[in-house]
Design an enzyme around this catalytic site. Structure first.
Site, mmCIF file in Angstrom:
data_model
loop_
_atom_site.group_PDB
_atom_site.id
_atom_site.type_symbol
_atom_site.label_atom_id
_atom_site.label_comp_id
_atom_site.label_asym_id
_atom_site.label_seq_id
_atom_site.Cartn_x
_atom_site.Cartn_y
_atom_site.Cartn_z
ATOM 1 N N SER A 1 0.783 -1.237 0.000
ATOM 2 C CA SER A 1 0.000 0.000 0.000
ATOM 3 C C SER A 1 0.815 1.287 0.000
ATOM 4 O O SER A 1 0.253 2.375 -0.093
ATOM 5 C CB SER A 1 -0.958 0.017 1.195
ATOM 6 O OG SER A 1 -0.251 0.057 2.410
ATOM 7 N N LYS B 1 -5.204 4.591 9.009
ATOM 8 C CA LYS B 1 -4.162 5.371 8.350
ATOM 9 C C LYS B 1 -4.480 6.869 8.393
ATOM 10 O O LYS B 1 -3.574 7.700 8.517
ATOM 11 C CB LYS B 1 -3.985 4.891 6.910
ATOM 12 C CG LYS B 1 -3.393 3.492 6.835
ATOM 13 C CD LYS B 1 -3.232 3.000 5.408
ATOM 14 C CE LYS B 1 -2.593 1.620 5.399
ATOM 15 N NZ LYS B 1 -2.385 1.093 4.037
#
Length: 386
Positions: free
Chosen positions: A279, A324
């Site tokens: 990611s 996140k």
């Protein structure tokens, strides 16, 4: 290893100082009329002992849950353990005043990283943690810690290569590639036609010097069309006729798995320890672009983000977007670049005064970074409930 430090670290010191043999109390030293502890004191003592035992169990006993929480962030324009995260040679580089933070998720519950009851309780009460059955996050019950770490590391290495190719392509470089067939999609018309190890050299007579040429060629093909794929097999070229299939988005697909080998025109090295998975690809690519352009795109801003990336610059979805977002805010980011495909998870879960811009390609991410650095971030598209 427990998730939390023990409340009282072990010590070699006696609890009440050094007691020698002559100072050991004897039963016959106790006065006959000394008061005995009452029932209430005994009950309180027992309660404290039971509570301590329960607390100790909560520190070490594994549960059947996985807990995801905001992990550390890293500035891809900066250093990690004294080394630049991104090192470029063979092309000019330029200084940057901004920060581009990749974001991570810290997870427990996997092999070698159990979630204790205390960790689960903390996760339940935290708005930025996610508690779910272990098998949701780690479906393979027989997988070892080493296997998980190895898979994450392989995904990280692949994302770094994709990021390098996508960034150089975005900057106008040609990145030659050898397109080797890794297999055919089961049930496709390519099955039984191509062979593993074939090297694709042309599509309908047009040479394919790089991966982008293949994508450009397929862009003009409709699903169901028949194409001629020229491959090099055992040193000789061979024309293969294949009817294309249909991708989920309706575009044409050959039905072939390709393992490209790139001949990089610029030497790019990405060094980072302790972080795995795919990611971070988008932020690596942005960091390369920022370093290789004279314009200081981020221009002093702290921009975080996430997203997988493929070699043609498409940004893909990731897990743990809410964790996140909070990790980015915690570490000082004011902007966050989120994959458009994650937008449904973003709406209503943006912490503090963090601003979110949605992106679907590296080019859009680059434009967003430039707009933010120029003070024009308010004009960027964001995730909406619609």
């Amino acid at each position: 290893m427990p998730d939390e430090p023990l409340p009282f670290p072990p010590s070699d010191e006696p609890a009440h100082g050094d007691v020698g043999p002559a100072e050991v109390a004897r039963t016959d030293d106790v006065p006959a009329d000394a008061p005995r502890p009452g029932a209430r004191a005994v009950t309180l003592t027992l309660s404290m002992l039971v509570s301590a035992a329960v607390f100790a169990v909560m520190l070490v006993v594994p549960t059947a849950y996985a807990v995801s929480s905001p992990g550390p962030t890293k500035d891809v324009l900066g250093e990690d353990q004294g080394k630049p995260l991104i090192t470029i040679s063979g092309a000019p580089t330029y200084p940057s005043t901004g920060e581009l933070h990749l974001t991570t998720v810290s997870a427990t519950g996997g092999p070698g990283y159990p979630s204790t009851p205390l960790r689960v309780l903390q996760g339940w009460f935290s708005p930025w943690s996610n508690v779910q059955p272990r098998e949701v996050l780690f479906p393979d019950a027989g997988e070892t810690r080493e296997q998980v770490d190895k898979a994450n590391q392989q995904a990280m290495v692949s994302s770094q290569e994709n990021a390098s190719v996508a960034a150089l392509t975005e900057l106008g470089y040609e990145v030659p590639a050898t397109l080797t067939v890794a297999g055919a999609v089961q049930g496709s018309h390519a099955e039984g036609v191509v062979q593993t190890g074939d090297i694709i050299v042309a599509l309908d007579g047009t040479p394919l010097p790089d991966y982008q040429s293949l994508l450009d060629g397929l862009a003009g093909v409709e699903a169901g069309d028949t194409i001629t794929l020229t491959v090099r097999r055992n040193g000789a070229e061979k024309d293969l006729t294949i009817e294309t299939g249909t991708k989920v988005d309706g575009s044409a697909m050959i039905g072939v798995y390709i393992d490209p080998t790139f001949d990089m025109p610029v030497d790019i090295t990405i060094s980072i320890d302790g972080i795995g998975g795919p990611s971070a690809g988008t932020m690596f690519a942005l960091g390369i672009v920022d370093k290789m352009t004279k314009l200081d795109e981020a221009n002093g801003e702290v921009i975080a983000g996430t997203g997988t990336i493929d070699v043609n610059g498409a940004v893909g979805p990731i897990g743990g977007i809410r964790q996140k977002l909070e990790g980015a805010r915690r570490d000082g980011a004011t902007w966050f670049l989120a994959p458009a495909s994650n937008c449904k998870e973003v709406v209503g879960h943006v912490p503090g005064d963090l601003h979110v811009a949605k992106i679907a390609t590296l080019h859009e991410a680059r434009e967003a970074m430039t707009a933010i650095g120029a003070g024009k971030g308010a004009s960027l598209p964001t995730c909406t409930a619609g």
